[in-house]
Motif scaffolding. Structure first.
Motif, PDB file in Angstrom:
ATOM      1  N   GLU A 189       0.599  -1.178   0.107  1.00 43.70           N
ATOM      2  CA  GLU A 189      -0.005   0.024  -0.029  1.00 43.70           C
ATOM      3  C   GLU A 189       0.849   1.410   0.014  1.00 43.70           C
ATOM      4  N   ASP A 246       2.886  -1.676 -13.897  1.00 46.48           N
ATOM      5  CA  ASP A 246       1.427  -1.920 -14.058  1.00 46.48           C
ATOM      6  C   ASP A 246       0.636  -1.919 -12.600  1.00 46.48           C
ATOM      7  N   SER A 247       1.439  -1.932 -11.585  1.00 49.16           N
ATOM      8  CA  SER A 247       0.890  -2.023  -9.941  1.00 49.16           C
ATOM      9  C   SER A 247      -0.014  -0.568  -9.766  1.00 49.16           C
ATOM     10  N   ALA A 248      -0.810  -0.710  -8.985  1.00 40.78           N
ATOM     11  CA  ALA A 248      -1.521   0.418  -8.516  1.00 40.78           C
ATOM     12  C   ALA A 248      -0.739   1.090  -7.694  1.00 40.78           C
ATOM     13  N   ASP A 249      -0.786   2.524  -7.773  1.00 38.77           N
ATOM     14  CA  ASP A 249       0.173   3.423  -6.980  1.00 38.77           C
ATOM     15  C   ASP A 249      -0.718   3.944  -5.710  1.00 38.77           C
ATOM     16  N   TYR A 250      -1.031   3.439  -4.633  1.00 39.55           N
ATOM     17  CA  TYR A 250      -1.753   4.031  -3.539  1.00 39.55           C
ATOM     18  C   TYR A 250      -1.343   4.967  -3.114  1.00 39.55           C
ATOM     19  N   ASP A 253      -2.026   7.874  -5.460  1.00 38.06           N
ATOM     20  CA  ASP A 253      -3.443   8.004  -5.902  1.00 38.06           C
ATOM     21  C   ASP A 253      -4.410   8.417  -4.683  1.00 38.06           C
TER      22      ASP A 253
END
Length: 263
Positions: A189, A246-250, A253
């Motif tokens: 996270e 390609d990972s979400a940048d929590y 964001d």
């Protein structure tokens, strides 16, 4: 960057023996090319909060700290240790410090989240955020044990730029959810690497879990130990390779201002 984690059993209130173990680990880590050694929480005196409060003087803490600085200098390796704070028994907390390979202390931190009634009776909680410093081409930060189980604590380090969070710990009681669930979640996270060095075996009436681990920013273990004493040496990937594109940048964001208004 190559780092090492020490996992061992401390003898309660026997700093000479315990610091000898750290010295030996530092020598072996340095021989294996590690640039930094992370050691467990309160290892110099053993994890015995009540006994430390009642029997360990500020002078003894200062002597242990001086020797640890000397170990870093003599072995040519940066060292993270955890000791009681330098104040008197009624005013001190649990600290973590980072010294460079010359024995110069670069960062100090006082544990914010004390665990359980014994710790809370023996130590004073810290109030300052985790420090973040540039060392070895990365942004490093310090937390201690229970701190890392709180999303807010790791987020505070990551939001200030930390890429590698170093955590001395004393985890007992077969708490497998911490290394198995919470550490990977904290890493993912925040897009960071977590290094978590634990005691192992029976010590001061507790049985410590071992399981020291380095967790990468995708939540994957980069290296881990079992329940026995050991030295874990891990090569960290280049920071640019740590998280997949390609990972979400929590961290990026998150809507921090909105979230704060909800509390």
């Amino acid at each position: 960057m190559r780092i090492a984690l020490m996992q061992h059993t401390a003898r309660p209130l026997d700093p000479q023996h315990n610091l000898d173990l750290i010295d030996d680990a530092a020598a072996r880590a340095s021989e294996q090319g590690a640039q930094l050694l992370l050691t467990p929480e309160l290892f110099g005196f053993g994890y015995v909060p009540s006994q430390i409060c009642a029997q360990v003087s500020a002078e003894q803490v200062d002597a242990a700290r001086s020797r640890l600085r000397g170990i870093a200098r003599d072995r040519g390796i940066a060292l993270v240790w955890s000791l009681p704070g330098p104040e008197g028994p009624e005013q001190r907390g649990i600290t973590a410090e980072l010294a460079d390979e010359h024995g110069e202390v670069l960062a100090s931190y006082q544990k914010v989240q004390l665990y359980g009634p014994e710790e809370k009776a023996a130590f004073v909680p810290g109030e300052q955020p985790p420090p973040v410093l540039s060392w070895g081409g990365r942004q490093l930060s310090l937390l201690v044990c229970y701190d890392v189980e709180f999303p807010e604590m790791v987020r505070a380090a990551a939001a200030r730029g930390a890429q590698l969070v170093l955590v001395p710990t004393a985890l007992a009681g077969d708490e497998t959810s911490v290394p198995g669930i919470l550490l990977p979640a904290r890493a993912v996270e925040n897009g960071i690497t977590l290094a978590y060095a634990n005691h192992c075996g029976p010590e001061g009436g507790l049985v410590f879990d071992g399981g020291s681990v380095v967790v990468g920013p995708a939540g994957q273990p980069l290296g881990e130990l079992g329940v026995e004493p050991g030295l874990l040496v891990v090569d960290l990937p280049d920071q640019s390779q740590d998280a997949g594109s390609d990972s979400a940048d929590y961290l990026q964001d998150r809507r921090a201002e909105l979230h704060r208004n909800w509390l």
